[in-house]
Design an enzyme around this catalytic site. Structure first.
Site, PDB file in Angstrom:
ATOM      1  N   HIS A 146       0.858  -1.180   0.000  1.00 47.08           N
ATOM      2  CA  HIS A 146       0.000   0.000   0.000  1.00 47.08           C
ATOM      3  C   HIS A 146       0.898   1.234   0.000  1.00 47.08           C
ATOM      4  O   HIS A 146       1.956   1.238   0.629  1.00 47.08           O
ATOM      5  CB  HIS A 146      -0.883  -0.009   1.255  1.00 47.08           C
ATOM      6  N   ARG A 190     -16.174   8.368  -3.958  1.00 46.88           N
ATOM      7  CA  ARG A 190     -16.683   7.317  -4.839  1.00 46.88           C
ATOM      8  C   ARG A 190     -16.420   5.952  -4.194  1.00 46.88           C
ATOM      9  O   ARG A 190     -15.281   5.529  -4.042  1.00 46.88           O
ATOM     10  CB  ARG A 190     -15.988   7.415  -6.193  1.00 46.88           C
ATOM     11  N   ARG A 227      -0.600  12.470  -0.024  1.00 47.19           N
ATOM     12  CA  ARG A 227      -1.782  13.318  -0.111  1.00 47.19           C
ATOM     13  C   ARG A 227      -1.503  14.702   0.477  1.00 47.19           C
ATOM     14  O   ARG A 227      -0.572  14.887   1.264  1.00 47.19           O
ATOM     15  CB  ARG A 227      -2.948  12.681   0.646  1.00 47.19           C
TER      16      ARG A 227
END
EC number: 1.3.3.3
Length: 303
Positions: free
Chosen positions: A107, A264, A111
């Site tokens: 992973h 989403r 951000r």
């Protein structure tokens, strides 16, 4: 309009997504599908994914840039003074679930958040960066763990010797399943709320973390991808993937933020493995490679 050069961050992140997808396509046997989406509340993203490949049973490399009028609770919990501000967030997040049980799941996320100053208030825009990368093996290989952590350490040492020990410890503590009293994997690095060095230095560190992913992970893929396996190893992989699902749904802040902010759902839950199993009170036989994983998944000075 933000006081910070968010267009520079966006250009880096979309370029990072493209570079990672191209490298994984060259390493693998399947092309990534592209799914562009819009968020009704503001913003959108680009989901790049593989389903059912021979190397990656599921792979998602996602870019999103979303915005809204009020920070979601998961983003303002540690900063109550920012509650009520409008915001924007952008990032690249990936999860790779290989088919071969000897190739570890991985992973990575990088951000940036910006909370805007409220009109009529004596305050400034506030930014912070976050992210990291970690490794979740089903089988214990010390040379893989050392390589992964040494690559992470080299990336952070460019910015100061104190970063790797701090972010490694943060990762060990974050990716921990409290109800199982076990780590999710062998860790890596994790950070959040980074803004103290200033925008330029914080953005530079973020780039180093993002750029470290391919050299940290791809050599491990090449080393393990042709290791023979049988159904017993696939069954253990599915069992360990169950732990991955538990962490993502119970503890993962990114999942919570995505769902709370009206993100989403298909992209948020793309991090889930395509197959997983739960066995009641199951324990591997002593002395087996499966049993060895428990002692392997402990905080260690891998680098």
């Amino acid at each position: 309009m933000s006081a910070f050069p968010v267009t520079d961050v966006q250009a880096y992140l979309t370029g990072l997504q493209t570079r990672i997808v191209q490298a994984l396509e060259q390493a693998g046997d399947a092309a990534f599908r592209t799914d562009t989406w819009q968020r009704p509340e503001g913003g959108g993203g680009i989901s790049r994914l593989i389903e059912g490949g021979q190397l990656f049973e599921r792979a998602g490399v996602l870019f999103s840039h979303v915005h809204g009028t009020r920070l979601p609770p998961s983003a303002s919990a540690h900063r109550p003074e920012l509650a009520g501000r409008s915001w924007q967030a952008m990032g690249v997040s990936l999860v790779l679930h290989p088919r071969n049980p000897y190739v570890p799941t991985t992973h990575m996320n990088v951000r940036m958040f910006v909370a805007a100053a409220r009109p009529g208030h004596a305050e400034n825009d506030v930014f912070w960066f976050g992210g990291g990368l970690d490794l979740t093996p089903c089988y214990a290989f010390e040379d893989d763990a050392r390589h992964f952590h040494q690559t992470c350490r080299a990336a952070l040492d460019l910015h100061g010797a104190a970063y790797y020990p701090q972010y490694k410890r943060w990762c060990d503590e974050y990716f921990y399943l409290k109800h199982r009293q076990e780590m999710r994997g062998i860790g890596g690095i994790f950070f959040d709320d980074l803004n103290e060095p200033g925008f330029d230095a914080s953005f530079a560190l973020l780039r180093s973390v993002g750029d470290a992913f391919l050299p940290a992970y791809l050599p491990i893929v090449q080393r393990r991808r042709d290791t023979p396996y049988a159904q017993a190893q696939r069954d253990f992989q599915a069992y360990r993937r169950g732990r991955y699902v538990e962490f993502n749904l119970v503890f993962d802040r990114g999942t919570l933020f995505g769902l709370q902010s009206g993100g989403r759902t298909e992209s948020i839950l793309l991090s889930m493995p395509p197959q997983a199993q739960w066995r009641y009170d199951w324990h591997p036989d002593p002395g087996t490679p499966e049993a060895a994983l428990a002692s392997f998944l402990q905080p260690r000075d891998w680098a």
